[in-house]
Scaffold this active site. Structure first.
Site: not given
Length: 801
Positions: A450, A453, A516
């Protein structure tokens, strides 16, 4: 990034230099060098006090031309991606016409670089003129006139620059705060030419009219930002463009100039490649050969994944209740995923199980493997909270990213006092890889990588990389490290990550999911648009959170419609934010469930579509080998499969699952759906209905939760295994061959087993009423005409009528 004020004027505080003349051409055996002053040179005196661009044309591979345009060679220049250049230069040649030897005279002389079927030509004369030609000399795109530019920004400049925010701390939102100079080029678009790709974009699938900033952000799915920003696009004119820059790249797709794509980068040099097709699949074949092909994925990964969800409370008893609950309801699971809270709060990421809730996790994982037949996944990220055991290890080993003053870079956004692993340090990669391997040793099979960024710009890196080049590139080093660890333990072809962020080359480390998303029909549609854009950018596999991620509790109708979509995607995962995603919870929350016909509950829909996907594995597994072989993705846009059908160019609510299956998800409560069948013949998977159209046709239908528009293309042998209860099995053992010849005379399909061996199936029309189906190895199989015909069993050969 917009430097101009309309077509004629510059914005305040912007000074522009445009290449206006091709004054010298220097052809070599493998390159062409061009001197392009920023004014027309009428006499030698004009060369004084005169800026100029140096432009070099080369070819790294057949069908690819690379262009590097530089204003000041000693100025700021970007860092490119690793490119797989061809060692065989036999495809390359340079042709000159007229006086192409570098002399200043003879306007109209030209030089052409031939890179196999692609050519790039420059022409001497009082105008900037660079054009790209495909096979037979057809024009593809060009840069002419006031197109190649260098922009200088003063304090008065109000040119906006993305991104901004906490992790872009050196930027205030104005381009001049990123760089005082930018290099830009415009590549022409033809009338009706459409643009695709640029990574995972949740906006419209065709990018015409959009401004796209290549800068990875954790921005959700309802904005223009993306987790996987790829500076590569392809067009309906038969070519693609890769901007070879790891940093911030700005695209204006038919905006500042409605007739062109404008590309701009900070600094004094622009480096890009034009990649020839002419079909979209051929563009991707060349692009992925240049930047890396996706690895093969393990067969088990195609099955259904169930997760604990994000912020839910769970322990071993909760996990067991989910797994047993799925089995009790006849829903086959392939993988179970432990999200964040397998580690103690405030400790992420330290790779240590929270023993308050998982006291004997090794025994639990072993039992889930042995008794339940599950593969197991665990969540990690590259952020190291200061309360976890890894923080001090990272400080002592020099494994963490530092500020310019030598202190550790830290933030409280996510985990208190968290730091960042410096993957440019080989020792830090080895340290992190050892942590991953230890987790695999406990019984974990795959890793969800995950984040990646939120990478700051005001830091220093171990290898000295310029800070602005690491924001997008960081995710490549992160995912590569984890993927390598898994491959070293389980072997190539058995490694699998579940990654959120990516850049160019990230496709080598599958699988990627869409971030998401909102738990709404809009969120579902946004996810599909993003997936089609990502698979148009070299990524072979893609997934998304079934039911949506955000939202307290998705509407049961959204959840059930999303189940069909998710289980007809390359990879399928039930995951959410604050609520578990097991299907019986949605039935319990559905006040109208009792009034629905049989087979319409969330449990029924989840069971039936999971089993459908497992039955399709003889087809899907073979399709899933294509990304590694030739770069063609499993899920592909209608445009990619039907590039000559103009009706397919804007379609972003349906897709092809491999070459044979058309899927149109339902995005409405009512079940109403409109979709398009291209020209030819199609057979409905659920009903056996046949549709034949010479020109393509639109259809309107209303579906219950147990069906979607799912069509088999004529000319297909769709090999299936009805009744399969897992994703990894012998795909050639007594399969069912669905013969959809249509008006064709013959068709074939090769079933690939997990050991790599292949079994071929062939069908040929014997006469108007008989079709002969053969199996190469003379083994047993069943066959039927269409998807609802009579099933005939046999060995070696079966005749259908």
């Amino acid at each position: 990034m917009k430097f101009t004020n309309g077509y004629w004027l510059m914005r305040a505080g912007v000074d522009a230099l445009f290449a206006r003349d091709i004054y010298e051409i220097h052809p070599g055996s493998e390159a062409i060098d061009v001197l392009a002053p920023t004014r027309v040179i009428a006499e030698r005196a004009n060369t004084l006090n005169q800026p100029a661009f140096n432009v070099r044309l080369t070819s790294p591979a057949e069908g690819v031309v690379r262009v590097r345009a530089t204003h000041w060679r000693g100025g700021r220049r970007g860092i490119g991606f690793p490119l797989n250049e061809s060692a065989d230069r036999g495809y390359l040649s340079v042709e000159t016409q007229g006086n192409g030897d570098g002399e200043a005279g003879e306007r109209g002389a030209s030089a052409t670089l031939h890179a196999g079927p692609l050519a790039a030509r420059v022409v001497k004369g009082p105008e900037w003129n660079l054009e790209f030609l495909g096979a037979d000399g057809e024009p593809l795109t060009a840069s002419r006139g006031k197109s190649l530019a260098r922009f200088a920004l003063s304090d008065l400049a109000n040119v906006t620059s993305e991104p901004v925010g906490e992790f872009g701390v050196t930027m205030t939102g104005l381009a001049k705060d990123e760089s005082r100079t930018f290099t830009s080029i415009q590549l022409s678009l033809g009338i009706g030419e459409t643009v695709y790709g640029l990574g995972e974009r949740f906006t419209a699938f065709a990018k015409n009219g959009q401004s796209v900033e290549i800068w990875n952000e954790d921005g959700g799915t309802a904005s223009e930002q993306g987790y996987k920003d790829i500076p590569f696009y392809m067009t309906s004119a038969g070519y693609g463009v890769l901007v070879n820059n790891r940093g911030h790249v700005s695209f204006e797709v038919g905006t500042v100039n409605t007739e062109a794509v404008q590309i701009s980068v900070p600094g004094e040099e622009l480096d890009f490649c034009v990649i020839y097709g002419p079909t979209p699949k051929q563009v991707l074949e060349r692009y992925t050969a240049l930047t890396g092909r996706p690895a093969d994925v393990p067969a088990w990964s195609y099955g259904l994944w169930l997760t604990t969800s994000f912020t839910t409370k769970y322990d071993e008893a909760t996990v067991s209740s989910f797994i047993d609950g799925m089995a009790e309801r006849g829903i086959p699971l392939s993988a179970f995923h432990y999200d964040c809270y397998w580690m103690r709060e405030f400790h992420w990421t330290d790779f240590e199980w929270d023993r308050r809730w998982f006291s004997d996790i090794e025994s639990t994982l072993e039992r889930l493997h042995r008794e339940k037949g599950l593969h197991l996944c665990a969540w990690i990220n590259p952020y190291i909270g200061q309360n976890g055991s890894m923080f001090d290890e990272g400080v002592d080993g020099g494994f963490l990213v530092r500020n310019p003053d030598g202190t550790i870079w830290q933030t409280d956004n996510w985990q208190a006092g968290m730091a960042l692993v410096d993957f440019t340090n080989p020792a830090a990669r080895a340290w992190y890889k050892a942590k991953v391997k230890a987790l695999l040793g406990q019984g974990i099979d795959a890793i969800k990588t995950d984040f990646g960024e939120r990478i700051p710009r005001d830091v220093t890196w171990f290898d000295g990389s310029p800070a602005d080049t690491m924001h997008n590139w960081y995710t490549q080093l992160y995912n590569e490290t984890v993927f390598e660890a898994i491959a070293e333990v389980y072997g190539v072809g058995q490694a699998c990550v579940f990654a959120r962020s990516a850049t160019v080359g990230g496709q080598k480390f599958p699988v990627h999911w869409g971030g998401d998303c909102e738990s709404t029909f809009n969120g579902m549609a946004q996810s599909l648009r993003a997936g089609l854009s990502l698979t148009s950018s070299g990524f072979g596999f893609w997934s998304h959170d079934i039911g949506g991620f955000e939202g307290a509790f998705p509407d049961p109708a959204v959840y059930k419609r999303w189940l069909a979509f998710g289980l007809l995607s390359s990879h399928s995962r039930l995951h959410g934010s604050t609520v578990y995603r097991v299907p019986w919870l949605f039935d319990e929350a559905d006040p109208g469930l009792e009034s629905l016909p049989a087979g319409q509950s969330a449990v029924d829909v989840c069971r039936d579509f999971t089993r459908l996907k497992l039955s399709l594995m003889p087809y899907l597994y073979a399709v899933g080998l294509e990304p590694h072989r030739n770069g063609t993705p499993v899920m592909r846009s209608m445009f990619m499969e039907f590039p000559d059908d103009h009706a397919c160019r804007l379609l972003d609510r349906q897709y092809m699952l491999g070459p044979s299956l058309l899927v149109a998800p339902v995005f409405t409560y009512s079940g109403d759906v409109d979709y398009y069948l291209p020209a030819g013949g199609w057979t409905n998977w659920f009903t056996g209905e046949r549709v034949v159209s010479a020109d393509g046709c639109w259809r309107h239908e209303c579906h219950g939760y147990d069906t979607v528009p799912l069509w088999v293309r004529d000319g297909s042998l769709l090999v299936t295994s009805p009744g399969a209860m897992r994703a990894d099995y012998d795909y050639a053992e007594d399969p069912l061959v669905n013969v959809c010849l249509g008006e064709g005379a013959a068709a074939e399909w090769a079933v690939t087993r997990m050991d790599g061996s292949c079994v071929g199936f062939r069908a040929r029309r014997v006469d108007g009423s008989h079709v002969e189906v053969t199996r190469d190895d003379d083994g047993a199989f069943r066959a039927r005409l269409g998807t609802s015909g009579e099933v005939v069993s046999g060995e070696g050969t079966v005749v259908l009528r």
